[in-house]
Design an enzyme around this catalytic site. Structure first.
Site, mmCIF file in Angstrom:
data_model
loop_
_atom_site.group_PDB
_atom_site.id
_atom_site.type_symbol
_atom_site.label_atom_id
_atom_site.label_comp_id
_atom_site.label_asym_id
_atom_site.label_seq_id
_atom_site.Cartn_x
_atom_site.Cartn_y
_atom_site.Cartn_z
ATOM 1 N N ASP A 1 -5.659 4.490 -4.639
ATOM 2 C CA ASP A 1 -5.081 3.119 -4.784
ATOM 3 C C ASP A 1 -5.576 2.271 -3.613
ATOM 4 O OD1 ASP A 1 -3.317 1.226 -6.409
ATOM 5 O OD2 ASP A 1 -2.566 1.028 -4.525
ATOM 6 N N TYR B 1 -7.035 -5.321 1.481
ATOM 7 C CA TYR B 1 -6.499 -4.227 2.525
ATOM 8 C C TYR B 1 -7.553 -4.384 3.471
ATOM 9 C CZ TYR B 1 -2.930 -2.416 -0.738
ATOM 10 O OH TYR B 1 -1.806 -2.269 -1.383
#
Length: 326
Positions: free
Chosen positions: A51, A56
């Site tokens: 995931d 990010y």
């Protein structure tokens, strides 16, 4: 590793996955070498679900995943990413078809693939769940072949339940020893609709590893330093919304419940005791953490006494701080 059915997609995934937030950013410095080594170790240990999210590390996490999978020539891994948090301001009205298409195309490029396995709305404002046109836009992306399935990542149980009205493949939600409310109603509803449940923040930002103390220090770019009171995003993402000192006290009591098991593995095995959970996604900053997390899938079932004791500690120490908030 034992596998579980990923909702009604027909796919199977290893029950312990890999959460790739830490290798992207907001967890202090993690070198690219350590990040890649952690991913390799997780995959070697049987992990088949990763995931990540487009934000990010500003795409760093997605690029690292693509690089490792290319090195391994491995095509049996489901990579789930998330979209929406690039929006500024992050408001419901900004979740347009054009924006979602732009985010998906960016992830396609970074993950070096022709179609994304799973795209999840990334903890959108609650109003998004009352906008059918957002989910219709995702349907069109499926029809266009850009994504195979879509789901949501939520902050609140109420949002998860509302999302079940749409043809989603999965719901990602915080569920751990410090956030037990999803099991009360939502899990049953998800099972009835054959929707996969991805349990995130399983170790409460490291609290449930048992390795933190009142003297623990965190880097300035670690969310455990800069988001303790929700300064940057929902406070429930940091230590599961539990006051740090309260969490430490609860962990000390949980140690006796875990017995000889490492705290992190005990916490992960507790999550896997629920049949409604499809996959749990602990993060890892290095190979040792990745391997230890994966081994939680090999543990025997916890006893009824352990489950009762864990619930008692939650009810007494944690529930007043979190239960009705999320």
């Amino acid at each position: 590793m034992k596998k579980r059915s990923f909702g009604r997609t027909g796919q199977q995934v290893g029950e312990v996955g890999f959460g790739a937030w830490a290798i992207g950013g907001s967890w202090g410095n993690v070198s690219e070498h350590d990040a890649e080594a952690a991913l390799h170790a997780a995959l070697d240990a049987g992990v088949t679900f990763i995931d990540t999210a487009d934000v990010y590390g500003g795409g760093r996490s997605e690029r690292l995943i693509a690089r490792v999978l290319k090195q391994r020539h491995q095509d049996d891994v489901i990579v789930a990413t998330k979209a929406g948090r690039q929006l500024n301001p992050h408001v419901a009205g900004a979740y347009t078809a054009d924006a979602l298409t732009r985010f998906v195309e960016g992830s396609l490029e970074r993950l070096q693939t022709d179609a994304l396995d799973l795209v999840q709305l990334h903890c959108p404002p609650t109003d998004v769940y009352y906008r059918p046109e957002v989910f219709e836009a995702l349907d069109r992306l499926v029809q266009a072949g850009k994504i195979r399935h879509y789901g949501v990542s939520v902050e609140k149980v109420e949002e998860a339940i509302k999302a079940l009205e749409y043809p989603i493949a999965s719901v990602q939600i915080i569920y751990n020893l410090f956030r037990q409310r999803p099991a009360e109603l939502f899990f049953r509803l998800a099972q009835e609709r054959q929707v996969a449940v991805i349990a995130r923040v399983p170790l409460a930002s490291g609290l449930l590893t048992g390795k933190l103390s009142d003297s623990s220090q965190f880097a300035a770019d670690d969310h455990r330093a800069f988001n303790r009171h929700g300064e940057a995003f929902d406070v429930g993402e940091t230590f599961s919304g539990v006051p740090f000192e309260v969490g430490l006290k609860a962990v000390e009591e949980l140690r006796s419940v875990a017995g000889t098991l490492p705290m992190a593995q005990f916490a992960l095995r507790w999550i896997l005791m629920s049949e409604a959970v499809t996959v749990v996604i602990p993060g890892a900053r290095n190979p040792d953490q990745a391997v230890s997390n994966a081994r939680a899938a090999e543990l025997p079932a916890l006893t009824a006494d352990q489950m009762d004791a864990a619930r008692s500690i939650y009810d007494r120490l944690i529930r007043p701080h979190v239960h009705q908030r999320w």
